[in-house]
Design a protein around this motif. Sequence first.
Motif, short mmCIF file in Angstrom:
data_model
loop_
_atom_site.label_atom_id
_atom_site.label_comp_id
_atom_site.label_asym_id
_atom_site.label_seq_id
_atom_site.Cartn_x
_atom_site.Cartn_y
_atom_site.Cartn_z
N ILE A 12 29.64 68.95 35.35
CA ILE A 12 28.30 69.60 34.85
C ILE A 12 28.84 70.45 33.73
CG2 ILE A 12 26.01 70.62 35.13
CD1 ILE A 12 26.02 69.18 38.00
N LEU A 18 23.36 67.91 33.12
CA LEU A 18 23.29 66.95 34.19
C LEU A 18 23.50 65.58 33.98
CD1 LEU A 18 22.42 69.70 35.37
CD2 LEU A 18 20.99 68.64 37.02
N ALA A 19 22.68 65.21 33.07
CA ALA A 19 22.47 63.70 32.56
C ALA A 19 23.88 63.38 32.14
CB ALA A 19 21.40 63.72 31.59
N GLY A 22 26.26 63.00 35.03
CA GLY A 22 25.97 61.89 35.77
C GLY A 22 26.21 60.57 35.37
N ARG A 23 26.05 60.41 33.93
CA ARG A 23 26.71 58.95 33.33
C ARG A 23 28.15 59.04 33.37
NH1 ARG A 23 23.17 60.96 29.09
NH2 ARG A 23 24.87 61.85 27.86
N SER A 28 22.45 59.00 38.88
CA SER A 28 21.18 59.43 38.09
C SER A 28 21.08 61.04 37.82
CB SER A 28 20.17 58.82 38.82
OG SER A 28 19.86 59.36 40.20
N PRO A 29 20.45 61.34 36.93
CA PRO A 29 20.05 62.76 36.78
C PRO A 29 19.59 63.43 37.90
CG PRO A 29 19.38 61.69 34.91
CD PRO A 29 19.70 60.82 35.54
N SER A 33 21.04 66.39 40.32
CA SER A 33 20.20 67.64 40.66
C SER A 33 20.13 67.80 42.00
CB SER A 33 18.88 67.50 39.92
OG SER A 33 17.89 68.65 40.21
#
Length: 296
Positions: A12, A18-19, A22-23, A28-29, A33
């Motif tokens: 992160i 976060l997104a 995650g990718r 997933s975001p 989280s």
Amino acid sequence: MLLDNLALFLRIVERGGLAAAGRDVGLSPATVSERLQALEAHYGAALMTRTTRAISLTDEGRLLVAGARRLLAEAEELEAGIRHGTEMISGPIRLTATQDLGRRCVVPIIDAFLAEHPAVTIDLHLADGYVDLVGQGFDIAIRHGVLADSSLRARSLGPNRRVVCAAPAYLKAHGTPRHPQDLATHDCILMRFGQNLDAEWRFRIDGRMERVMVRGRRVANDGGLVRHWCLAGHGIAFKSIRDVDADLASGALVELLKDYSAGETGLQIVYPASAVQPRRVRLLIERIAAAFAAAG
């Protein structure tokens, strides 16, 4: 699970959100989280301040970045030793270097290192501007100049003087400057480092270091492009000797204003001041240092 969450936390930080993190890892975001919240609950402290546009680390988060890198490096070193034996070198190395120096000097070292250690992977980032070594998760940076960040460690790669140079075709068409002040009438090729334009070149004139303002029609943030333009006869450039030594030796470029030494800028390997570095990183640092020492 704690180590996995620490690795995700570092991802992160490196990716800036976060997104994006995650990718990279297929989460997933919302899941990212949740795992970040679990990490914060484990340590009993907020690690990041999040907005819709960016994230920033809290004091506790900055402390955890350094600690997490050490823990993960130790865990990875232990696993590699158990799985592959102490002689097997494996795993990723992330490093950054300037464009021209990286392509000409660092890439051949990396190629030889990868051929020798097939289980190692290299992620090389070439950039002439400022790079946040810790924030972007690099193991090693090769940098010019004085180390400003006291949280990093450095190993010298030797002196690295800067030279003023031009192609014979440019000098034939526009004449040869005999004094640094003559550069005011010449077309100089300028480097841009982030927001800073390198338009003040330093020379030793009458025993004192003085700044000479230069200008030109070509500006680039890529040292390799500056060298290419210089070789093509488009102007006068101010380059590291290690970037143009072969061009000077072949006669493709001519060194100018030799009597007005532009001084030296240190060249060094920089790395986070963590207690533990994976063996693969230590070996690559040694390989780079040895190669630069041999090249003089």
